[in-house]
Design an enzyme around this catalytic site. Structure first.
Site, PDB file in Angstrom:
ATOM      1  N   CYS A 320     -37.228  34.240  88.579  1.00  0.00           N
ATOM      2  CA  CYS A 320     -36.731  35.448  87.923  1.00  0.00           C
ATOM      3  C   CYS A 320     -36.990  35.412  86.421  1.00  0.00           C
ATOM      4  O   CYS A 320     -36.564  36.319  85.701  1.00  0.00           O
ATOM      5  CB  CYS A 320     -35.238  35.630  88.200  1.00  0.00           C
ATOM      6  SG  CYS A 320     -34.207  34.264  87.612  1.00  0.00           S
ATOM      7  N   GLU A 354     -40.031  39.664  88.635  1.00  0.00           N
ATOM      8  CA  GLU A 354     -39.878  38.514  89.536  1.00  0.00           C
ATOM      9  C   GLU A 354     -41.279  38.054  89.937  1.00  0.00           C
ATOM     10  O   GLU A 354     -42.155  38.882  90.223  1.00  0.00           O
ATOM     11  CB  GLU A 354     -39.086  38.931  90.773  1.00  0.00           C
ATOM     12  CG  GLU A 354     -38.533  37.776  91.563  1.00  0.00           C
ATOM     13  CD  GLU A 354     -37.050  37.561  91.316  1.00  0.00           C
ATOM     14  OE1 GLU A 354     -36.470  36.745  92.042  1.00  0.00           O
ATOM     15  OE2 GLU A 354     -36.479  38.189  90.402  1.00  0.00           O
TER      16      GLU A 354
END
Length: 364
Positions: A320, A354
């Protein structure tokens, strides 16, 4: 950074800018052409929370702009919210405004929805909750057909249950996931499903056994476990471990051993360090680990876990935070190269991206 604008006409432009930055930043690491997985441009977010603004008997949902954090931005709706949340927001506001026990000192509202249509609402107060609140809350929950929770300082009232059950189809299986209030779950359900498909594709044919760190509620564990002989999965959060056990049983996955340990502890145990009480009964010598799967927090992998990763032929890494992913890949360059890459637009209209990479061992 200001509040994002949710304009579908700008979706491809904002995504292209993020992908270009990803490719540019990772070019020195020999990044292959990444697969790009798009989000729905609207109604994609399964989690949302809003402050409640009281003014002259009226309630409004409020957000705060990081560029002007002291001034509330009152909103009528939230275009990013998944359909169950978007439909519930105006109904909840009107019903709460009409009920003094529900309205008084209501501070915040939190929504958690699923792709399968379930919805849980948490009402957060700056006062103790008493019997009149619970009676009104039960009426509200029944009228709206939702799970409802009331919270205040040192108090939590769960009317029925404090979780929702997510269900969706993946590669011919219907998967089920318990998602607990207050615990982490993937915010963009559609993109999460695409991440699971991509991860399974990279794991196919791996054979041997899998070590998974930071497994959370078993989001990836449930999807990946059938592709491996045995799986050892680790997670520190007690509520996430409970949910993971539930999810493994709900999906008839029986080749996973869960252990509540930090990544640095499991790294030490696998390196022959001290004996850990939580590892009692687990025969590490009986595993033939070939693949490491990691989905770490924004801080990425620590030095001990990077050292552990060097021992694996294949590393599947979901990140992330592209910056810490970049740093970890750079630290592994002497032993591993990027065999596949992907970009997942979990958070449209923001700078967040992401990323996923498959790292393959290139040297002994």
């Amino acid at each position: 950074m200001s509040l994002p604008r949710f304009d579908p006409a700008e979706y491809e432009t904002q995504l292209a800018a993020k992908i270009a930055r990803f490719k540019s930043d990772f070019a020195p690491l020999d990044l292959p052409e990444p697969e790009v997985f798009r989000s729905e441009p609207l109604h994609y977010r399964l989690r949302a929370e809003f402050r409640i603004w009281h003014s002259e008997g009226r309630l409004d949902y409020a957000m705060f702009d990081p560029a002007d954090p002291k001034r509330p931005v009152l909103i009528d709706g939230f275009p990013a919210a998944a359909a169950p949340i978007a439909a519930a927001m105006p109904v909840l506001r009107e019903r709460v405004m009409a009920s003094e026990p529900l309205r008084r000192k209501l501070f915040q509202v939190e929504f958690l929805a699923t792709l399968s249509g379930e919805l849980m609402i948490s009402l957060v107060y700056h006062r103790p909750l008493e019997a009149d609140w619970e009676a009104a809350a039960r009426e509200l929950a029944a009228a709206m057909g939702v799970q409802l929770i009331g919270r205040s300082r040192k108090q939590k009232i769960v009317l029925e249950r404090d979780w929702v059950l997510e269900s969706f189809e993946l590669d011919g299986r219907t998967l089920h996931y318990q998602q607990i209030e207050g615990s982490f779950s993937q915010p963009n359900g559609g993109v999460n499903r695409q991440m699971l498909v991509w991860a399974r594709r990279q794991a196919e044919g791996s054979g041997a056994d899998l070590l998974e760190l930071y497994c959370g509620n078993g989001n990836f564990t449930v999807a990946l476990a059938p592709l491996f002989g045995k799986v050892l999965a680790t997670e520190m959060s007690k509520s996430s471990v409970r949910a993971a056990h539930y999810n493994l049983a709900a999906n008839a996955v029986d080749n996973v051993t869960m252990v509540r340990m930090a990544s640095e502890e499991i790294s030490d145990a696998l390196a022959g360090g001290r004996a850990y009480r939580r590892m009692q009964g687990i025969d590490l010598a009986g595993y033939r680990f070939g693949t490491l799967f990691v989905d770490p927090p924004r801080s990425g992998l620590d030095e001990a876990t990077v050292a552990l990763a060097r021992r694996f032929d294949r590393i599947l890494y979901i990140s992330c935070n592209p910056q810490t992913l970049h740093d970890n890949i750079a630290a592994l360059r002497d032993t591993h190269g990027i065999a596949a890459a992907a970009a997942f637009d979990q958070f449209p209209y923001t700078h967040h991206l992401e990323c996923g990479v498959l790292l393959q061992k290139t040297a002994a």
